[in-house]
Design an enzyme around this catalytic site. Structure first.
Site, mmCIF file in Angstrom:
data_model
loop_
_atom_site.group_PDB
_atom_site.id
_atom_site.type_symbol
_atom_site.label_atom_id
_atom_site.label_comp_id
_atom_site.label_asym_id
_atom_site.label_seq_id
_atom_site.Cartn_x
_atom_site.Cartn_y
_atom_site.Cartn_z
ATOM 1 N N HIS A 1 49.415 41.218 29.207
ATOM 2 C CA HIS A 1 48.655 41.425 30.440
ATOM 3 C C HIS A 1 47.713 40.247 30.728
ATOM 4 C CE1 HIS A 1 45.106 43.492 32.532
ATOM 5 N NE2 HIS A 1 46.039 43.290 33.442
ATOM 6 N N HIS B 1 45.755 43.269 41.771
ATOM 7 C CA HIS B 1 46.966 44.058 41.523
ATOM 8 C C HIS B 1 47.679 44.501 42.795
ATOM 9 C CE1 HIS B 1 44.423 44.515 37.892
ATOM 10 N NE2 HIS B 1 45.576 44.286 37.290
ATOM 11 N N ARG C 1 30.924 35.064 47.062
ATOM 12 C CA ARG C 1 31.857 35.111 45.950
ATOM 13 C C ARG C 1 31.355 36.209 44.994
ATOM 14 N NH1 ARG C 1 35.399 36.400 42.677
ATOM 15 N NH2 ARG C 1 36.649 34.840 41.587
ATOM 16 N N CYS D 1 31.027 26.975 44.872
ATOM 17 C CA CYS D 1 31.913 27.600 43.897
ATOM 18 C C CYS D 1 32.761 26.524 43.220
ATOM 19 C CB CYS D 1 32.818 28.624 44.575
ATOM 20 S SG CYS D 1 33.835 29.516 43.394
ATOM 21 N N TYR E 1 36.014 29.187 34.459
ATOM 22 C CA TYR E 1 35.105 28.112 34.877
ATOM 23 C C TYR E 1 35.015 26.986 33.860
ATOM 24 C CZ TYR E 1 33.940 31.408 38.520
ATOM 25 O OH TYR E 1 34.023 32.269 39.571
HETATM 26 C C1 HEM Z 1 45.090 40.618 36.151
HETATM 27 C C2 HEM Z 1 49.162 43.260 35.935
HETATM 28 C C3 HEM Z 1 46.555 47.158 34.611
HETATM 29 C C4 HEM Z 1 42.487 44.498 34.778
HETATM 30 C C5 HEM Z 1 46.417 41.026 36.230
HETATM 31 C C6 HEM Z 1 47.486 40.182 36.682
HETATM 32 C C7 HEM Z 1 48.627 40.907 36.612
HETATM 33 C C8 HEM Z 1 48.280 42.222 36.130
HETATM 34 C C9 HEM Z 1 50.028 40.442 36.984
HETATM 35 C C10 HEM Z 1 47.349 38.731 37.142
HETATM 36 C C11 HEM Z 1 47.123 38.729 38.609
HETATM 37 C C12 HEM Z 1 46.804 37.362 39.170
HETATM 38 O O1 HEM Z 1 45.924 36.692 38.615
HETATM 39 O O2 HEM Z 1 47.410 36.983 40.162
HETATM 40 C C13 HEM Z 1 48.806 44.541 35.556
HETATM 41 C C14 HEM Z 1 49.728 45.636 35.393
HETATM 42 C C15 HEM Z 1 48.986 46.718 35.004
HETATM 43 C C16 HEM Z 1 47.597 46.316 34.946
HETATM 44 C C17 HEM Z 1 51.236 45.580 35.624
HETATM 45 C C18 HEM Z 1 49.429 48.140 34.711
HETATM 46 C C19 HEM Z 1 50.294 48.513 33.921
HETATM 47 C C20 HEM Z 1 45.216 46.783 34.576
HETATM 48 C C21 HEM Z 1 44.112 47.666 34.273
HETATM 49 C C22 HEM Z 1 42.966 46.894 34.333
HETATM 50 C C23 HEM Z 1 43.357 45.554 34.655
HETATM 51 C C24 HEM Z 1 44.259 49.136 33.987
HETATM 52 C C25 HEM Z 1 41.522 47.268 34.123
HETATM 53 C C26 HEM Z 1 41.080 48.311 33.556
HETATM 54 C C27 HEM Z 1 42.846 43.220 35.140
HETATM 55 C C28 HEM Z 1 41.913 42.127 35.263
HETATM 56 C C29 HEM Z 1 42.661 41.011 35.669
HETATM 57 C C30 HEM Z 1 44.048 41.443 35.777
HETATM 58 C C31 HEM Z 1 40.408 42.175 35.009
HETATM 59 C C32 HEM Z 1 42.131 39.603 35.917
HETATM 60 C C33 HEM Z 1 41.593 39.511 37.312
HETATM 61 C C34 HEM Z 1 41.099 38.118 37.629
HETATM 62 O O3 HEM Z 1 41.579 37.159 37.022
HETATM 63 O O4 HEM Z 1 40.248 38.032 38.492
HETATM 64 N N1 HEM Z 1 46.912 42.259 35.909
HETATM 65 N N2 HEM Z 1 47.540 44.977 35.279
HETATM 66 N N3 HEM Z 1 44.728 45.518 34.790
HETATM 67 N N4 HEM Z 1 44.118 42.774 35.431
HETATM 68 FE FE1 HEM Z 1 45.813 43.882 35.339
HETATM 69 N N1 MTE Z 2 26.357 36.736 40.080
HETATM 70 C C1 MTE Z 2 26.746 37.997 39.839
HETATM 71 N N2 MTE Z 2 25.863 38.857 39.320
HETATM 72 N N3 MTE Z 2 28.020 38.397 40.109
HETATM 73 C C2 MTE Z 2 28.955 37.522 40.629
HETATM 74 O O1 MTE Z 2 30.100 37.932 40.870
HETATM 75 N N4 MTE Z 2 29.437 35.214 41.335
HETATM 76 C C3 MTE Z 2 29.072 33.827 41.002
HETATM 77 C C4 MTE Z 2 27.620 33.554 41.356
HETATM 78 N N5 MTE Z 2 26.766 34.587 40.843
HETATM 79 C C5 MTE Z 2 28.557 36.182 40.858
HETATM 80 C C6 MTE Z 2 27.215 35.833 40.598
HETATM 81 C C7 MTE Z 2 29.904 32.816 41.637
HETATM 82 S S1 MTE Z 2 31.382 32.456 40.902
HETATM 83 C C8 MTE Z 2 29.466 32.076 42.710
HETATM 84 S S2 MTE Z 2 30.391 30.818 43.324
HETATM 85 C C9 MTE Z 2 28.179 32.393 43.362
HETATM 86 O O2 MTE Z 2 27.512 33.488 42.760
HETATM 87 C C10 MTE Z 2 28.402 32.727 44.825
HETATM 88 O O3 MTE Z 2 27.179 32.963 45.449
HETATM 89 P P1 MTE Z 2 27.154 33.532 46.939
HETATM 90 O O4 MTE Z 2 28.025 34.743 47.005
HETATM 91 O O5 MTE Z 2 25.720 33.838 47.232
HETATM 92 O O6 MTE Z 2 27.661 32.428 47.821
HETATM 93 MO MO MO Z 3 32.337 30.671 41.963
#
Ligand code: HEM
Ligand code: MTE
Ligand code: MO
Length: 469
Positions: free
Chosen positions: A39, A63, A137, A184, A321
């Site tokens: 994942h 997702h 953001r 950002c 980052y």
């Molecule tokens: C990212 C699939 C369940 C949390 C991703 C990504 C995929 C994926 C493909 C990458 C998406 C991208 O960056 O374009 C799946 C599948 C799931 C599942 C198939 C179910 C079976 C979950 C669950 C959670 C979760 C249940 C949280 C409780 C996250 C997070 C990311 C992520 C935090 C990263 C988001 C980011 O980079 O901003 N998942 N996921 N996922 N997933 Fe899942």
């Molecule tokens: N602070 C908190 N608590 N949560 C967040 O998601 N995002 C960060 C930062 N501080 C973030 C945060 C990121 S990645 C950026 S680029 C800036 O806040 C964006 O600030 P703005 O939304 O005021 O432009």
């Molecule tokens: Mo950011």
């Protein structure tokens, strides 16, 4: 799929340990045991084990796309009854339902969490970006904070001391105002991803804004908390937001200790943005402003400060980052091998005309406008513009630049250039690059600065334009 067996919620809930992991989505039942370790979002996926993924997918909208749904479908083993499918998520509410209202001019790159930028042509209309139009953001839902109950906790690691300050107490410190640009790390990512796909929000050139920020100096607050600025005990100051992921872990980041306590560092705990209380999207009621440092460390909705030997252990400090070699991919990346981004490199962008726009030639000239900025308090000393692939360069005029010298120059520079056009030209490509007070300049192309996360995307800005005579 009617050919698959039916399961009950009770049966699904019995598959919640790492050797057998089932989840539900709408009416489907899925065996994701093998997928868990693959994942992309890490082991948080186990939060849904034996239950529905839907509430988490409301939180992580990545997702919401056909690839993820296809991936999930490939793991389907059965169905719930219609009745049970309803029960699975019956008391589920949208975690984003209390997010603030946003201005329609902000174009979302993602809605939940909310991430949006302004059309670049509007960005350069004003040296100070209006609050309502400042890019947003967010990684999580915007927390609701009751300012009368607000408390900022300050902890010095290794001591038993904790200091708590209310909103009113923070306002009693000497008020300090800085004009600072926040950007950002992913600004202009959409250009880098054209070379080769990167992972991240598809930001254009407007994930940046400039504002005045007022509040208490962090060094004053830390002094009150008994922290000696010459202390050798501490290396980092960690910030925690009040926004939390489903495990209760807050957004977090840290900055070097010296930056936090340096008289010239201008780090503030801000309660005002452009003279107004900080809007909810930008960190109400208190936000860390760390001028010259990447947006990610400017923590919004500040709830806690920890002065420490160590960096923040948050995902965003440790596993995001950071910059990498163009040859590092998701199979070879080791996030412990690169330092967290702090100061950002010099950048510029052409905001007018916008890409592909038809531009009217007036007296054989066109007008080009943009911004330039550099991290670490470096001032912009020059912006060069060319329309003939670099055979001849025109030096831009600064329309607005603060006078503060480097390395305490936190605000962007707005520039413009009147470029002479050879008779009969029809299609041109405008390029811009900036030079900062360290004489650092932007790289020529994205190919050799490409990185898998699409950060530090500061190659020459190139904008094609069609000319109208
Ligand atoms: C990212 C699939 C369940 C949390 C991703 C990504 C995929 C994926 C493909 C990458 C998406 C991208 O960056 O374009 C799946 C599948 C799931 C599942 C198939 C179910 C079976 C979950 C669950 C959670 C979760 C249940 C949280 C409780 C996250 C997070 C990311 C992520 C935090 C990263 C988001 C980011 O980079 O901003 N998942 N996921 N996922 N997933 Fe899942
Ligand atoms: N602070 C908190 N608590 N949560 C967040 O998601 N995002 C960060 C930062 N501080 C973030 C945060 C990121 S990645 C950026 S680029 C800036 O806040 C964006 O600030 P703005 O939304 O005021 O432009
Ligand atoms: Mo950011």
């Amino acid at each position: 799929n009617p050919n698959l067996p039916n399961y009950t919620l009770e049966q699904v809930s019995q598959h919640a340990s790492s050797d057998k992991v089932w989840v539900t989505f709408k009416q489907g039942v899925y065996d994701i045991t093998k997928f868990v370790s693959e994942h992309p979002g890490g082991d948080q996926i186990m939060l849904a084990a034996g239950s529905s993924v839907e509430p988490f997918w409301l939180l992580y909208a990545v997702h919401n796309n056909p690839q993820v749904l296809n991936m999930l479908e490939s793991m389907r083993i059965g169905n719930l009854s219609a009745e049970e499918a309803k029960q699975a998520t019956s008391n589920m509410s949208d975690p984003y339902c209390n997010d603030p209202r946003r201005h329609a001019a902000l174009k979302p790159a993602s809605v939940k969490p909310f991430n949006a930028e302004l059309p670049p042509s509007l960005l350069v209309e004003s040296f100070l970006t209006p609050n309502e139009l400042f890019y947003v953001r967010n990684h999580l839902p915007v927390p609701e904070v009751d300012v009368s109950a607000y408390e900022l906790e300050i902890e010095a690691e290794g001591t038993k001391k904790t200091v708590i300050l209310t909103y009113e107490e923070l306002k009693k410190f000497p008020k300090h105002t800085v004009t600072a640009t926040i950007m950002c790390a992913g600004n202009r990512r959409s250009e880098m991803t054209k070379v080769k796909t990167v992972k991240g929000l598809d930001w254009g050139a407007a994930a940046i804004g400039n504002a005045t920020w007022s509040g208490a100096r962090l060094r004053d607050v830390l002094r009150l908390a008994g922290i000696d600025e010459d202390s050798k005990e501490f290396n980092h100051v960690q910030f925690e937001g009040l926004d939390m992921d489903p495990t209760g872990k807050p957004y977090g980041a840290s900055i070097p200790f010296w930056k936090a306590v340096d008289k010239r560092g201008d780090v503030i705990l801000a309660y005002e943005m452009n003279g107004q209380p900080i809007p909810r999207d930008h960190g109400y009621p208190i936000r860390a402003i760390v001028p010259g440092i990447v947006g990610a460390r400017n923590v919004k909705w500040l709830g806690k400060i920890v002065v420490s030997k160590e960096e923040s252990d948050s995902h965003w400090q440790q596993n995001d980052y950071k910059g990498f070699s163009p040859s590092t991919d998701w199979d070879t990346v080791d996030f412990t091998k690169s330092p967290a981004i702090q100061e950002l490199p010099v950048i510029s962008a052409i905001c007018k005309p916008s890409p592909g726009q038809t531009v009217t030639v007036v007296d054989n000239h066109i007008l080009v406008q943009g911004y330039a900025w550099s991290g670490g308090g470096q001032k912009i000393v020059r912006v060069d513009v060319t329309i003939d692939g670099g055979n001849s360069w025109h030096v831009a005029t600064f329309d607005h630049q603060d006078e503060t010298p480097s390395p305490q120059h936190w605000a962007w520079t707005l520039w413009s250039a009147r470029i002479p056009i050879p008779k009969g030209s029809k299609n041109i490509e405008i390029w811009a690059k900036a030079v900062d007070s360290s004489y650092n300049t932007q790289p020529e192309s994205f190919k050799n600065i490409w990185n898998l996360r699409g950060v530090l995307s500061n190659a020459y800005h190139r904008v094609p334009a069609e000319l109208k005579w």
